[in-house]
Motif scaffolding. Sequence first.
Motif, PDB file in Angstrom:
ATOM      1  N   ALA A   3      -7.935   5.857   5.241  1.00 42.30           N
ATOM      2  CA  ALA A   3      -9.225   5.200   4.983  1.00 42.30           C
ATOM      3  C   ALA A   3     -10.276   6.230   4.577  1.00 42.30           C
ATOM      4  O   ALA A   3     -11.068   5.992   3.658  1.00 42.30           O
ATOM      5  CB  ALA A   3      -9.684   4.420   6.214  1.00 42.30           C
ATOM      6  N   ALA A   4     -10.272   7.382   5.233  1.00 42.28           N
ATOM      7  CA  ALA A   4     -11.235   8.431   4.901  1.00 42.28           C
ATOM      8  C   ALA A   4     -10.985   8.977   3.493  1.00 42.28           C
ATOM      9  O   ALA A   4     -11.934   9.197   2.727  1.00 42.28           O
ATOM     10  CB  ALA A   4     -11.167   9.548   5.929  1.00 42.28           C
ATOM     11  N   VAL A   5      -9.718   9.183   3.136  1.00 36.32           N
ATOM     12  CA  VAL A   5      -9.392   9.649   1.789  1.00 36.32           C
ATOM     13  C   VAL A   5      -9.831   8.608   0.763  1.00 36.32           C
ATOM     14  O   VAL A   5     -10.400   8.952  -0.276  1.00 36.32           O
ATOM     15  CB  VAL A   5      -7.881   9.959   1.652  1.00 36.32           C
ATOM     16  N   ARG A   6      -9.613   7.337   1.051  1.00 40.46           N
ATOM     17  CA  ARG A   6     -10.018   6.270   0.132  1.00 40.46           C
ATOM     18  C   ARG A   6     -11.520   6.306  -0.116  1.00 40.46           C
ATOM     19  O   ARG A   6     -11.987   6.240  -1.249  1.00 40.46           O
ATOM     20  CB  ARG A   6      -9.612   4.903   0.681  1.00 40.46           C
ATOM     21  N   VAL A   7     -12.299   6.450   0.950  1.00 37.82           N
ATOM     22  CA  VAL A   7     -13.764   6.517   0.822  1.00 37.82           C
ATOM     23  C   VAL A   7     -14.167   7.737  -0.003  1.00 37.82           C
ATOM     24  O   VAL A   7     -15.039   7.648  -0.879  1.00 37.82           O
ATOM     25  CB  VAL A   7     -14.427   6.545   2.221  1.00 37.82           C
ATOM     26  N   GLN A   8     -13.529   8.872   0.248  1.00 40.38           N
ATOM     27  CA  GLN A   8     -13.854  10.085  -0.503  1.00 40.38           C
ATOM     28  C   GLN A   8     -13.533   9.941  -1.984  1.00 40.38           C
ATOM     29  O   GLN A   8     -14.292  10.402  -2.841  1.00 40.38           O
ATOM     30  CB  GLN A   8     -13.104  11.286   0.074  1.00 40.38           C
ATOM     31  N   ILE A   9     -12.405   9.318  -2.293  1.00 42.75           N
ATOM     32  CA  ILE A   9     -12.044   9.099  -3.702  1.00 42.75           C
ATOM     33  C   ILE A   9     -13.086   8.215  -4.370  1.00 42.75           C
ATOM     34  O   ILE A   9     -13.570   8.525  -5.467  1.00 42.75           O
ATOM     35  CB  ILE A   9     -10.635   8.471  -3.836  1.00 42.75           C
TER      36      ILE A   9
ATOM     37  N   TRP B 203      -0.033  10.847   7.006  1.00 36.14           N
ATOM     38  CA  TRP B 203      -1.379  10.310   7.180  1.00 36.14           C
ATOM     39  C   TRP B 203      -1.359   9.118   8.126  1.00 36.14           C
ATOM     40  O   TRP B 203      -0.490   8.259   8.013  1.00 36.14           O
ATOM     41  CB  TRP B 203      -1.935   9.834   5.836  1.00 36.14           C
ATOM     42  N   ASP B 204      -2.356   9.024   9.017  1.00 33.80           N
ATOM     43  CA  ASP B 204      -2.506   7.806   9.810  1.00 33.80           C
ATOM     44  C   ASP B 204      -3.518   6.912   9.101  1.00 33.80           C
ATOM     45  O   ASP B 204      -4.098   7.298   8.082  1.00 33.80           O
ATOM     46  CB  ASP B 204      -2.896   8.106  11.268  1.00 33.80           C
ATOM     47  N   ARG B 205      -3.717   5.713   9.604  1.00 35.45           N
ATOM     48  CA  ARG B 205      -4.598   4.742   8.932  1.00 35.45           C
ATOM     49  C   ARG B 205      -6.020   5.270   8.756  1.00 35.45           C
ATOM     50  O   ARG B 205      -6.629   5.083   7.711  1.00 35.45           O
ATOM     51  CB  ARG B 205      -4.642   3.437   9.713  1.00 35.45           C
ATOM     52  N   ALA B 206      -6.556   5.912   9.795  1.00 36.32           N
ATOM     53  CA  ALA B 206      -7.926   6.425   9.724  1.00 36.32           C
ATOM     54  C   ALA B 206      -8.049   7.499   8.639  1.00 36.32           C
ATOM     55  O   ALA B 206      -9.039   7.528   7.898  1.00 36.32           O
ATOM     56  CB  ALA B 206      -8.355   6.968  11.080  1.00 36.32           C
ATOM     57  N   GLU B 207      -7.049   8.365   8.536  1.00 40.44           N
ATOM     58  CA  GLU B 207      -7.085   9.414   7.518  1.00 40.44           C
ATOM     59  C   GLU B 207      -6.965   8.822   6.116  1.00 40.44           C
ATOM     60  O   GLU B 207      -7.662   9.258   5.192  1.00 40.44           O
ATOM     61  CB  GLU B 207      -5.959  10.413   7.766  1.00 40.44           C
TER      62      GLU B 207
ATOM     63  N   ALA C 169      -4.821   3.233  -5.598  1.00 41.73           N
ATOM     64  CA  ALA C 169      -3.597   3.844  -6.117  1.00 41.73           C
ATOM     65  C   ALA C 169      -3.271   5.132  -5.359  1.00 41.73           C
ATOM     66  O   ALA C 169      -2.109   5.378  -5.013  1.00 41.73           O
ATOM     67  CB  ALA C 169      -3.744   4.132  -7.612  1.00 41.73           C
ATOM     68  N   VAL C 170      -4.294   5.950  -5.089  1.00 43.99           N
ATOM     69  CA  VAL C 170      -4.069   7.193  -4.351  1.00 43.99           C
ATOM     70  C   VAL C 170      -3.532   6.888  -2.960  1.00 43.99           C
ATOM     71  O   VAL C 170      -2.535   7.463  -2.518  1.00 43.99           O
ATOM     72  CB  VAL C 170      -5.363   8.025  -4.257  1.00 43.99           C
ATOM     73  N   VAL C 171      -4.174   5.955  -2.260  1.00 45.52           N
ATOM     74  CA  VAL C 171      -3.753   5.615  -0.901  1.00 45.52           C
ATOM     75  C   VAL C 171      -2.335   5.035  -0.909  1.00 45.52           C
ATOM     76  O   VAL C 171      -1.528   5.346  -0.022  1.00 45.52           O
ATOM     77  CB  VAL C 171      -4.766   4.663  -0.226  1.00 45.52           C
ATOM     78  N   ALA C 172      -2.019   4.229  -1.889  1.00 47.14           N
ATOM     79  CA  ALA C 172      -0.663   3.672  -1.974  1.00 47.14           C
ATOM     80  C   ALA C 172       0.367   4.793  -2.106  1.00 47.14           C
ATOM     81  O   ALA C 172       1.416   4.768  -1.454  1.00 47.14           O
ATOM     82  CB  ALA C 172      -0.553   2.708  -3.153  1.00 47.14           C
ATOM     83  N   HIS C 173       0.075   5.803  -2.944  1.00 45.81           N
ATOM     84  CA  HIS C 173       1.008   6.919  -3.105  1.00 45.81           C
ATOM     85  C   HIS C 173       1.098   7.748  -1.830  1.00 45.81           C
ATOM     86  O   HIS C 173       2.185   8.187  -1.448  1.00 45.81           O
ATOM     87  CB  HIS C 173       0.613   7.798  -4.288  1.00 45.81           C
TER      88      HIS C 173
END
Length: 177
Positions: free
Chosen positions: A120-126, A114-118, A146-150
């Motif tokens: 960030a997008a996953v974080r927003v979706q969660i 994952w790159d930073r933008a991806e 927690a998800v983004v950290a993993h």
Amino acid sequence: MIEPADAATVRGVVRAVVTERASHELPLLDALWPLDDERAVRILAGQGARREPLGFGLAEVTALVTAVVWLVLDQAARRAIDTAADSAIERSRSGLRRLLRRAPAEPPRLLPEWDRAELAAVRVQIVDRAVERGIDGSEAQALADAVVAHLATADPEAHESADHAGGTTPTAGGDAP
């Protein structure tokens, strides 16, 4: 503890996050674990739940951390992986499966780097999905963190190494040759 090879799969990250953030949902996760990712996603999304003998109703799934994380990561992984070449292969395999009238178990869905933008997008979706399902805003943010950290610390190379050592090499489309 999550195995290094599992850290690069949707289900591996789901288990790590659920263990960390919502350990009371581990029995649900354990019930889903034997299923392939496709069946688990259908159940968590509320599709085909009547046919799946997990012993809980759809109402109990709607606000669960397990459902939020698994569904968002599954969707993100599907979008992130280029399936142009794999789709033709998958159509061929689907036709062959229909001819043979069997459905082999699918290996766990792999996560990309994952790159930073991806991330960030996953974080927003969660956060969005968690709030939609009734999880408190601050808890939704902590869950997303927690998800983004993993995801940020997962090593996709570890999964490839484990696959090569074990003799299996799943493709990006999810089927082993």
